[in-house]
Design an enzyme around this catalytic site. Structure first.
Site, PDB file in Angstrom:
ATOM      1  N   SER A 259       0.825  -1.213   0.304  1.00 49.24           N
ATOM      2  CA  SER A 259      -0.084  -0.038  -0.069  1.00 49.24           C
ATOM      3  C   SER A 259       1.123   1.204   0.487  1.00 49.24           C
ATOM      4  CB  SER A 259      -1.093  -0.152   1.379  1.00 49.24           C
ATOM      5  OG  SER A 259      -0.318   0.573   2.326  1.00 49.24           O
ATOM      6  N   LYS A 260      -0.129   2.388   0.231  1.00 45.41           N
ATOM      7  CA  LYS A 260       0.374   3.237   0.164  1.00 45.41           C
ATOM      8  C   LYS A 260       1.529   4.291   0.768  1.00 45.41           C
ATOM      9  CE  LYS A 260      -0.157   7.287  -2.832  1.00 45.41           C
ATOM     10  NZ  LYS A 260       0.696   7.455  -3.858  1.00 45.41           N
ATOM     11  N   ARG A 261       1.762   3.342   2.141  1.00 45.14           N
ATOM     12  CA  ARG A 261       2.524   3.759   3.201  1.00 45.14           C
ATOM     13  C   ARG A 261       3.974   2.724   3.068  1.00 45.14           C
ATOM     14  NH1 ARG A 261       0.233   0.341   6.776  1.00 45.14           N
ATOM     15  NH2 ARG A 261      -1.756   0.332   5.317  1.00 45.14           N
ATOM     16  N   HIS A 262       4.019   2.405   1.775  1.00 46.72           N
ATOM     17  CA  HIS A 262       5.380   1.516   1.786  1.00 46.72           C
ATOM     18  C   HIS A 262       6.325   1.805   0.432  1.00 46.72           C
ATOM     19  CE1 HIS A 262       2.655  -1.993   3.142  1.00 46.72           C
ATOM     20  NE2 HIS A 262       3.253  -2.228   3.916  1.00 46.72           N
ATOM     21  N   GLY A 263       6.003   3.445   0.625  1.00 45.06           N
ATOM     22  CA  GLY A 263       6.617   3.680  -0.453  1.00 45.06           C
ATOM     23  C   GLY A 263       6.144   3.856  -1.959  1.00 45.06           C
TER      24      GLY A 263
END
Ligand code: GLU
Length: 489
Positions: A259-263
């Protein structure tokens, strides 16, 4: 049966690599079966509407180079339809959903639900306490026709829900997952139409896939648990369900859904960093699908020839930037140098290494620079850092071997002859430079590494790097002589 598949993103504004892979597999499956691949926009969640989001996504898809045969297209910046099963944007199909909803109401497969938000929240709370999965309690399921009419006449707001049969197994076969079965005990009376008159995804997707004659629904595994509801809807509407294919998730290194949280997860993030679309496509093709042979580099055309759903696995592929970088560096080496230089310019401008107003003048130079450096970068946004050695007046000598060469007798011996030979040189080109350096090697007896290592260190501060003759050409005569003159004598 003619194959018709679709990619049906919601206009969130960006194309997640998982979505891009869904689009790619749909495209490849259509190609392999002489089918049609269409693009539909699922925008029934009006609360999530973002201005410009759709155009952005269409732009990303066209950058990625996965063309669709039918559906929503961007022509001269305007969103239009291509094909005869449109409109392909769900918010333009409200009248169609209404008609089919009426059929479900008439046949008793759907019912209006007048429950207020507060009541639903209370029910959910109670259900959560009881057994964990909150479900609607069926309060409005069995109202009499009279009660329904009265409530409707008095203008009460309502949604329409699917009336699932009690304790019934709903079964379907998924091409990747095999046989799937779910009991309606574990399912909710799904809202089909919201109070704002918009259908929910679950209803619209069924109506559209049917009317657009979709043969195979190929989508992410997050939709697997919703599919029994869809399958029941097909039955209730008297339609044949398409074949379902649920693709495994793309995971991060902790094996959680990426997801976006992973870059970086959006196609446009990779575009901005200077990845080539052919590299991204090649890489994501391998995230779930494995080719027959042990081959890793595929052009789109080769993917079209090799792809099959049978070789898509059940378990998710881990997104590995290192592998993507490896693939991208391959495509950087293969790319047409003019095209690559064009793509490199914005990165150099952004880093302040060349001035926007000078771009035309610098084109040839940038081309040479890119040719020199393309082997030492993973993506184009690394170019400015690598290129700075060509812009600085001073070099920084790396500690260790480079420093030793910098202070070596060899370099002391070479300094004057190099200055003389190169300052006389009129045509500054790698071939003429090479020629001018030959006699020095002969006269000084310094050959091979004893010649090239000190020279490279003198000019760049490093022992290793790209083709030295090209480096000298790109540095330019003035800078080369300046660097040589500053050397210790
Ligand atoms: N609109 C859904 C999404 O954005 C599509 C799901 C489907 O393909 O059915 O993921």
């Amino acid at each position: 049966m003619s194959v018709r598949v679709r990619f049906a993103p919601s206009p969130t504004g960006f194309v997640h690599v998982g979505g891009l892979r869904t689009a790619l597999y749909n495209y490849l499956f259509a190609k392999a079966n002489e089918g049609t691949y269409l693009l539909r926009i699922e925008d029934t969640d009006q609360e999530r509407y973002v201005e410009g989001a759709l155009e952005n996504m269409l732009d990303s898809l066209s950058w990625a180079g996965i063309p669709h045969d039918e559906g929503v297209v961007l022509t001269n910046g305007k969103v239009t339809d291509k094909g005869n099963k449109g409109p392909y944007i769900q918010s333009q199909r409200l009248h169609i959903y209404r008609e089919h909803l009426q059929n479900l109401l008439d046949s008793g497969h759907a019912y209006p639900c007048f429950c207020s938000k507060e009541r639903l929240e209370k029910v959910r709370e109670q259900e959560r306490k009881k057994k964990g999965t909150p479900r609607y309690d069926g309060h409005c399921r069995n109202f009499s026709q009279k009660e329904i009419s009265e409530r409707l006449d008095s203008g009460e707001t309502y949604v329409v829900r699917l009336k699932l049969p009690e304790k019934t197994d709903i079964k379907f076969h998924d091409l990747i997952r095999g046989d799937v079965s779910m009991n309606t005990e574990d399912m909710d009376d799904q809202v089909l139409m919201k109070s704002d008159g918009y259908p929910t995804y679950h209803f619209a997707v069924v109506v559209d896939d049917h009317l657009m004659e979709i043969s195979h629904v190929i989508r992410g595994e997050e939709w697997l648990s919703s599919t029994p509801k869809h399958v029941f809807l097909y039955q209730a509407l008297g339609w044949e369900a398409p074949i379902h294919v649920h693709l495994p998730n793309i995971l991060n290194h902790d094996r959680k859904k990426l997801s976006k949280r992973h870059g970086d997860v959006a196609a446009e993030d990779f575009r901005r960093k200077g990845y080539l679309p052919e590299a991204l496509i090649n890489y994501i093709a391998l995230l779930g699908w494995s080719p027959k042979e042990n081959q890793e580099l595929f052009t789109l055309e080769e993917l079209e020839q090799n792809f099959s759903l049978e070789r898509v696995s059940k378990s998710g592929g881990v997104f590995d930037v290192k592998k993507l970088n490896w693939i991208n560096s391959h495509y950087l080496r293969e790319a047409d140098i003019d095209k690559l230089a064009e793509l490199a310019i914005p990165h150099l401008v952004e880093a302040g290494l060349i001035d926007e107003s000078n771009v035309e003048k610098e084109k040839d130079w940038v081309k040479n620079l890119t040719a020199v450096l393309r082997e030492s970068i993973d993506h184009l946004s690394e170019l400015p850092a690598k290129a700075s050695v060509f812009f600085r007046d001073e070099i920084q000598v790396e500690a260790g071997e480079a420093q030793e060469w910098f202070e070596s007798d060899e370099l002391r011996t070479l300094k004057q002859p190099l200055i003389e030979a190169l300052s006389e040189l009129e045509e500054w080109h790698e071939s003429t430079i090479k020629k001018a350096l030959k006699p020095i090697q002969k006269d000084t007896g310094l050959k091979g590494p004893k010649f090239f290592k000190p020279l490279r260190v003198a000019l760049t501060g490093n022992v290793h790097g790209p083709d030295l003759m090209l480096v000298i050409q790109v540095l330019g005569k003035e800078r080369v002589l300046k660097r040589l003159e500053k050397l210790p004598s």
